[in-house]
Design a protein around this motif. Structure first.
Motif, PDB file in Angstrom:
ATOM      1  N   ASP A 100       0.820  -1.210   0.000  1.00 33.09           N
ATOM      2  CA  ASP A 100       0.000   0.000   0.000  1.00 33.09           C
ATOM      3  C   ASP A 100       0.854   1.260   0.000  1.00 33.09           C
ATOM      4  O   ASP A 100       0.539   2.239  -0.684  1.00 33.09           O
ATOM      5  CB  ASP A 100      -0.927   0.005   1.216  1.00 33.09           C
ATOM      6  N   THR A 101       1.912   1.248   0.802  1.00 26.37           N
ATOM      7  CA  THR A 101       2.835   2.379   0.858  1.00 26.37           C
ATOM      8  C   THR A 101       4.269   1.872   0.962  1.00 26.37           C
ATOM      9  O   THR A 101       4.522   0.740   1.397  1.00 26.37           O
ATOM     10  CB  THR A 101       2.540   3.301   2.072  1.00 26.37           C
ATOM     11  N   ARG A 114       1.944   7.764  -2.118  1.00 24.75           N
ATOM     12  CA  ARG A 114       2.152   6.483  -1.415  1.00 24.75           C
ATOM     13  C   ARG A 114       3.614   6.210  -1.114  1.00 24.75           C
ATOM     14  O   ARG A 114       3.940   5.186  -0.514  1.00 24.75           O
ATOM     15  CB  ARG A 114       1.563   5.342  -2.248  1.00 24.75           C
TER      16      ARG A 114
END
Length: 395
Positions: free
Chosen positions: A38-39, A63
């Motif tokens: 996700d990041t 992100r």
């Protein structure tokens, strides 16, 4: 799910706090991780920059977090900056679910030792072999190799840029005990090669002037053999063979090399054109060349040779690390073997059909490194790391 990535990277930051890269660390680079995570928190050395940013690569994906280290240079700079960097390394992995260390990079070693990651999974990407580092203190090399071997043994995931060479030197637990959910291997290059970038074979006929090319982003030493190439060109011209060389790249050694060129009276045969940020610009100049000569002293699996192969460019290089996985032994010489490079180049000038055959063979090599092939292996590797991190979080 957040991934910590540690590499030996330099990032620029403008007065508004925007981040840029001069080389590969752009938004596209981070997509390889963001397809799975996700990041991403990226540990990099950050230098304040007040110049023109139009030719730089922006890093503005929300992100991606940049964990900023001081922009030190060299071993002395690293040591004098330790009082600043150690606290950064200790906190870099905070709230991250798993870790990816690119080695052999000093920054990765510090992050590995100083982070409290013991209960979190981590993976390594082995991109070069410190044992082949030229001009490096032998004790430092031994320590570096020892740390790498320990990291390979302890890592949950181990990936290598070579298909065989680095795997045999830095053996993983997955290799020793077999792959499982807990321990896994892969191999892939970091190159981003679009299938549309692969050219048609170069067809050589009579060569009146041989156009040689050498590409190295940083020209700060002779580690990539710049001086060797100048001496090769000098000897070829002295022996009656008309040839020239174009150097792509920039660094603090360029002016010294220009002085050496002037001393040899080769100003009309040796050209320095600086760094080319755009991949298409590098590919285009390779297309216009006849031969890449790359007498490098140390590598992992050089992207520049893969890019040359994609351009259908015949290559002469050295038998270090993973290069023999790319180029036939007949075209590999020791880094300082000027006569070996010169004699083979003379043979190729007199036998253009062999150059055509080399072009065809190199294009077949390039096909093995197109993004669709590498992305699949790389994504599968990252998915295994994420899956392990998720299972650890639920324990």
């Amino acid at each position: 799910m957040k991934l910590l990535v540690v590499d030996n990277a330099y990032i620029l930051r403008d007065k508004n706090g925007n981040f840029y890269s001069e080389l590969i660390y752009d938004n596209l680079f981070f997509q390889r991780y963001l397809k799975v995570f996700d990041t991403v928190r990226f540990v990099a050395k950050v230098k304040e920059y007040n110049g023109d940013t139009r030719n730089l690569l922006p890093i503005n994906d929300v992100r991606v977090e940049i964990c900023c280290l001081p922009a030190y240079q060299g071993m002395k700079g690293m040591i004098t900056s330790l009082y600043k960097t150690i606290p950064i390394y200790k906190n870099a992995g905070k709230d991250c679910d798993c870790f990816l260390f690119r080695i052999a990079q000093i920054e990765s070693f510090f992050a590995y030792v100083l982070n409290s990651f013991r209960k979190k999974p981590f993976a390594i990407e082995v991109v070069n072999d410190p044992e082949t580092w030229d001009g490096t203190n032998i004790i430092f090399k031994l320590i570096t190799c020892k740390i790498m071997k320990k990291m390979a043994k302890n890592a949950n995931g181990s990936s290598y840029v070579t298909k065989e060479y680095l795997q045999k030197k830095y053996v993983s637990t997955a290799t020793l005990k077999g792959e499982s959910k807990e321990y896994f291997n892969s191999y892939y290059s970091t190159i981003d090669l679009n299938v549309n970038s692969i050219c048609k074979p170069k067809v050589f006929k009579k060569i009146n002037t041989l156009k040689i090319i050498h590409v190295s982003n940083a020209i700060n030493s002779n580690i990539k053999g710049n001086k060797t190439v100048i001496e090769i060109v000098n000897k070829l011209n002295n022996d009656g063979f008309d040839c020239n060389v174009t150097f792509v790249g920039e660094g603090n050694m360029v002016e010294k090399y220009k002085d050496y060129v002037k001393f040899l009276k080769l100003e009309d045969k040796v050209f320095f054109i600086g760094r080319l940020a755009a991949k298409d610009d590098v590919l285009n100049i390779m297309k216009k060349s006849d031969l890449m000569i790359f007498p490098t002293h140390t590598e992992g699996l050089p992207r520049v040779i893969i890019e040359a192969c994609a351009a259908g460019l015949p290559c002469l290089s050295t038998p270090v690390c993973g290069i023999p996985e790319l180029i036939s032994k007949a075209y590999l010489f020791e880094p300082e073997d000027i006569n070996g490079f010169v004699n083979k180049t003379k043979e190729l000038i007199n036998n253009p059909n062999e150059l055509t055959e080399m072009s065809i063979a190199n294009l077949k090599v390039a096909q093995l490194f197109v993004s669709t092939v590498l992305e699949k292996r790389r994504t599968e590797f990252y998915l295994k790391l994420r899956s392990l991190a998720e299972s650890r979080n639920h324990e």
